[in-house]
Motif scaffolding. Structure first.
Motif, short mmCIF file in Angstrom:
data_model
loop_
_atom_site.label_atom_id
_atom_site.label_comp_id
_atom_site.label_asym_id
_atom_site.label_seq_id
_atom_site.Cartn_x
_atom_site.Cartn_y
_atom_site.Cartn_z
N GLY A 54 34.37 36.80 35.07
CA GLY A 54 33.23 36.17 35.73
C GLY A 54 32.23 37.26 36.05
O GLY A 54 31.96 38.13 35.22
N GLY A 55 31.71 37.26 37.25
CA GLY A 55 30.74 38.28 37.62
C GLY A 55 31.33 39.35 38.51
O GLY A 55 30.73 39.70 39.52
N ALA A 56 32.49 39.86 38.17
CA ALA A 56 33.20 40.82 39.02
C ALA A 56 32.58 42.22 38.94
O ALA A 56 32.87 42.99 38.04
N MET A 57 31.71 42.52 39.90
CA MET A 57 31.09 43.85 39.93
C MET A 57 32.13 44.94 40.11
O MET A 57 31.98 46.05 39.59
N GLY A 63 35.07 51.20 36.13
CA GLY A 63 34.99 51.58 34.72
C GLY A 63 35.82 50.73 33.78
O GLY A 63 35.94 51.04 32.60
N LEU A 64 36.35 49.60 34.30
CA LEU A 64 37.25 48.78 33.49
C LEU A 64 36.51 48.06 32.36
O LEU A 64 37.01 47.99 31.23
N VAL A 65 35.35 47.51 32.64
CA VAL A 65 34.62 46.77 31.62
C VAL A 65 34.27 47.67 30.45
O VAL A 65 34.47 47.30 29.28
N GLN A 66 33.77 48.86 30.73
CA GLN A 66 33.42 49.79 29.65
C GLN A 66 34.65 50.22 28.87
O GLN A 66 34.60 50.34 27.64
N LEU A 98 39.37 38.72 34.23
CA LEU A 98 39.11 39.70 35.28
C LEU A 98 38.31 39.05 36.40
O LEU A 98 37.37 38.29 36.14
N ALA A 99 38.69 39.36 37.63
CA ALA A 99 38.01 38.76 38.77
C ALA A 99 38.02 39.73 39.94
O ALA A 99 38.65 40.80 39.89
#
Length: 210
Positions: A54-57, A63-66, A98-99
């Motif tokens: 979702g929108g988990a900043m 650094g997980l998204v990258q 991921l959340a």
């Protein structure tokens, strides 16, 4: 650098939250740093997995998204998809979602508020595994204070972040509005997981997200 007394307090409080999560059929972990949190998260996500979010900043901040974009994963990037609805629907059949949490209680109850509701619905049902990244700044004593944090801290900041025309974006506090722009459409209280090993919560020393 964070004060050593705060770090010690966070480590002790995290163990209480983890016990609460375990009593609710969820698994908790504590990371003393963003680097440790990233390693824990990647250990929970097998290579080749389909992953979305979702929108988990908070996931971005460690650094997980990258790392997922750069690694051997099928990362479904909603922001990069032309058909955002299709990307949202793909979340329900993903291996990993991921959340984060708008708030979490000391005994392991999580509170989330959502506007489009794709995030809270995927947390509740669908993805095979849900990995939460939660800063210790979001820990609250009880469910009432967690709800207040979600409505009066997380929601106004997110409304401001998205440039929404809501009362809370102007006042900084929840006005219990029915504005067309409201992001307080669905409230999800996660108090128990019927499916063991589905929900994993990584508590991170320090402040993450809103």
């Amino acid at each position: 650098m964070q004060n050593e007394n705060i770090t010690r307090r966070n480590a002790l409080l995290a163990q209480k939250v983890i016990k609460g999560l375990e009593s609710r059929n969820m698994t908790g972990y504590y990371a003393g740093s963003k680097k440790e949190a990233l390693a824990l998260a990647l250990a929970l996500i097998p290579e080749g997995s389909s992953v979305t979010m979702g929108g988990a900043m908070s996931a971005h901040e460690i650094g997980l998204v990258q790392a997922l974009k750069d690694g051997n994963y099928n990362f479904i990037d909603r922001d990069a998809c032309e058909d955002k609805r299709a990307a949202m629907l793909a979340a329900y059949d993903a291996d990993v979602f991921l959340a984060s949490a708008n708030a979490i209680t000391e005994d392991g109850i999580m509170v989330n508020i959502d506007g489009n509701s794709n995030r809270v619905s995927a947390i509740a049902q669908g993805p095979r595994k849900v990995v939460f990244i939660v800063g210790m700044n979001k820990v609250c004593p009880d469910q009432d204070s967690a709800m207040k944090r979600a409505r009066n801290v997380a929601a106004p900041i997110n409304a401001q972040r998205f440039g929404l025309n809501t009362p809370c974006a102007k006042t900084g506090a929840c006005m219990d509005c029915k504005s067309p722009d409201t992001i307080c459409c669905q409230f999800l209280i996660t108090r128990f997981s019927r499916h063991k090993d589905r929900i994993h919560v990584i508590l991170v020393n320090g402040n993450l997200g809103f």
